[in-house]
Design a protein around this motif. Sequence first.
Motif, mmCIF file in Angstrom:
data_model
loop_
_atom_site.group_PDB
_atom_site.id
_atom_site.type_symbol
_atom_site.label_atom_id
_atom_site.label_comp_id
_atom_site.label_asym_id
_atom_site.label_seq_id
_atom_site.Cartn_x
_atom_site.Cartn_y
_atom_site.Cartn_z
ATOM 1 N N VAL A 106 0.790 -1.198 0.014
ATOM 2 C CA VAL A 106 0.083 0.022 0.028
ATOM 3 C C VAL A 106 0.806 1.306 -0.009
ATOM 4 O O VAL A 106 1.824 1.294 0.850
ATOM 5 N N LYS A 107 0.524 2.235 -0.823
ATOM 6 C CA LYS A 107 1.316 3.274 -0.816
ATOM 7 C C LYS A 107 0.807 4.398 0.253
ATOM 8 O O LYS A 107 -0.374 5.185 -0.204
ATOM 9 N N THR A 108 1.377 4.296 1.327
ATOM 10 C CA THR A 108 0.969 5.248 2.299
ATOM 11 C C THR A 108 1.984 6.453 2.587
ATOM 12 O O THR A 108 2.830 6.487 2.106
ATOM 13 N N ALA A 109 1.546 7.277 3.373
ATOM 14 C CA ALA A 109 2.506 8.426 3.730
ATOM 15 C C ALA A 109 3.407 8.046 4.812
ATOM 16 O O ALA A 109 4.197 8.708 5.495
ATOM 17 N N ASN A 110 3.330 6.960 5.373
ATOM 18 C CA ASN A 110 4.459 6.213 6.120
ATOM 19 C C ASN A 110 5.550 5.969 5.631
ATOM 20 O O ASN A 110 5.582 4.801 5.248
ATOM 21 N N TYR A 111 6.647 6.713 5.666
ATOM 22 C CA TYR A 111 7.994 6.563 5.388
ATOM 23 C C TYR A 111 8.921 6.462 6.339
ATOM 24 O O TYR A 111 10.197 6.700 6.284
ATOM 25 N N GLY A 112 8.233 5.795 7.634
ATOM 26 C CA GLY A 112 9.232 5.934 8.670
ATOM 27 C C GLY A 112 10.340 4.970 8.598
ATOM 28 O O GLY A 112 11.567 5.376 8.989
ATOM 29 N N ILE A 113 10.165 3.819 8.113
ATOM 30 C CA ILE A 113 11.485 2.744 7.845
ATOM 31 C C ILE A 113 12.226 3.503 6.942
ATOM 32 O O ILE A 113 13.515 3.291 7.076
ATOM 33 N N GLY A 114 11.826 3.921 5.879
ATOM 34 C CA GLY A 114 12.680 4.312 4.753
ATOM 35 C C GLY A 114 13.542 5.591 5.316
ATOM 36 O O GLY A 114 14.929 5.700 5.375
ATOM 37 N N TYR A 115 12.862 6.388 6.066
ATOM 38 C CA TYR A 115 13.604 7.629 6.737
ATOM 39 C C TYR A 115 14.816 7.258 7.474
ATOM 40 O O TYR A 115 15.751 7.752 7.469
ATOM 41 N N TYR A 116 14.249 6.064 8.499
ATOM 42 C CA TYR A 116 15.108 5.858 9.428
ATOM 43 C C TYR A 116 16.300 4.874 8.783
ATOM 44 O O TYR A 116 17.534 5.410 9.103
ATOM 45 N N ALA A 117 16.310 4.250 7.789
ATOM 46 C CA ALA A 117 17.170 3.461 7.292
ATOM 47 C C ALA A 117 18.247 4.284 6.436
ATOM 48 O O ALA A 117 19.362 4.224 6.335
ATOM 49 N N ALA A 118 17.513 5.382 5.745
ATOM 50 C CA ALA A 118 18.380 6.357 5.008
ATOM 51 C C ALA A 118 19.272 7.133 5.847
ATOM 52 O O ALA A 118 20.547 7.414 5.683
ATOM 53 N N ARG A 119 18.600 7.502 7.120
ATOM 54 C CA ARG A 119 19.581 8.226 7.974
ATOM 55 C C ARG A 119 20.702 7.313 8.729
ATOM 56 O O ARG A 119 21.640 7.953 9.105
ATOM 57 N N GLN A 120 20.419 6.061 8.724
ATOM 58 C CA GLN A 120 21.650 5.113 8.999
ATOM 59 C C GLN A 120 22.816 5.294 8.197
ATOM 60 O O GLN A 120 24.096 5.040 8.729
ATOM 61 N N VAL A 121 22.481 5.324 6.827
ATOM 62 C CA VAL A 121 23.724 5.577 5.912
ATOM 63 C C VAL A 121 23.975 6.769 5.586
ATOM 64 O O VAL A 121 24.807 7.225 4.834
ATOM 65 N N ALA A 122 23.321 8.064 5.910
ATOM 66 C CA ALA A 122 23.541 9.195 5.814
ATOM 67 C C ALA A 122 24.940 9.635 5.966
ATOM 68 O O ALA A 122 25.494 9.363 7.270
ATOM 69 N N GLY A 123 25.658 10.335 4.919
ATOM 70 C CA GLY A 123 27.208 10.720 5.312
ATOM 71 C C GLY A 123 28.132 9.683 4.968
ATOM 72 O O GLY A 123 29.252 9.671 4.837
ATOM 73 N N SER A 124 27.714 8.439 4.750
ATOM 74 C CA SER A 124 28.492 7.569 4.128
ATOM 75 C C SER A 124 28.729 7.502 2.600
ATOM 76 O O SER A 124 28.295 8.391 1.891
#
Length: 292
Positions: A151-169
């Motif tokens: 389902v395409k929802t506005a909940n991007y929490g997991i994607g946001y969290y995962a992207a932040r884990q690799v931010a700056g790498s």
Amino acid sequence: MYYVNGQLTDQKPTIAVADFGFARGITVFELFRVYGGVPFRLAEHLARLAFGAKELGIALPYTLAEIETQCRNLMAQHRYAHSAVKLYLTAGVPQMSSGLSFAACADFTPQLFIMEDEVKPKHPEAPYGYEAYARGQALKTVAHIRELPQVKTANYGIGYYAARQVAGSAYDDVLFTTPQGYVTEATRSNVFFIMPGGKLVTPKSGMLYGITRQVVLELVQDLGIECQEADLTPTDIYQAEAAFTTGSIAELVPARSLDDHALPFPGFSHPVFQQLRAAFGLATGQGVRAAA
């Protein structure tokens, strides 16, 4: 201008704090591109909106025909050369919210917001900039899966969290994998791999079935390119010659590496990707795109 619950207005949409779309994240979201004033795959996007609403138990306040009319009226107001139309359908505020379970919440009044933003591609071949596409993305697999990925929802929490884990790498985006180890999708896009011999492979389950993904699946049939939907592990995709992600705004974005494995054909360089890129340009009405 905006459409708010069926009314055209110049007032920016607002949402009640008690709306479950905000308070609980129960919002179905859609975005479709408009090329030269012509909406791209509008019917498919609206059908997916209806599917998502049904899955989450949100009653559509209008028929799909009425929603399409609202979208077209909004486009006629702005007359942008290129744009993106966004639709947000929230669960609304429940009139009955007492009890120990969400099941006790009832009598919602869904809210539908439609807005349009002008899109100004940095380059006709690459909406976010030619150099970035020519270089390609560095993608990293991570062991996460989105809630209700179909389902395409506005909940991007997991994607946001995962992207932040690799931010700056050294990585630009992530590829989710299921608990069973199968690759599914990127944070905001689907993914394809070009295997030796030019065969195209894409994950078959555990992700959102994107509209741009579907367009690519149709294009490969027209081009006579072999394509398979399959469950893929990171070990499988390391055999790829090239890879790319697909999305409504970014379109087709090539990669340069998967985890620590450099791709033999990074960026625009693979001939199969060049074929698909040119064909996608024709499909959107933007003409043949020259090979890089």
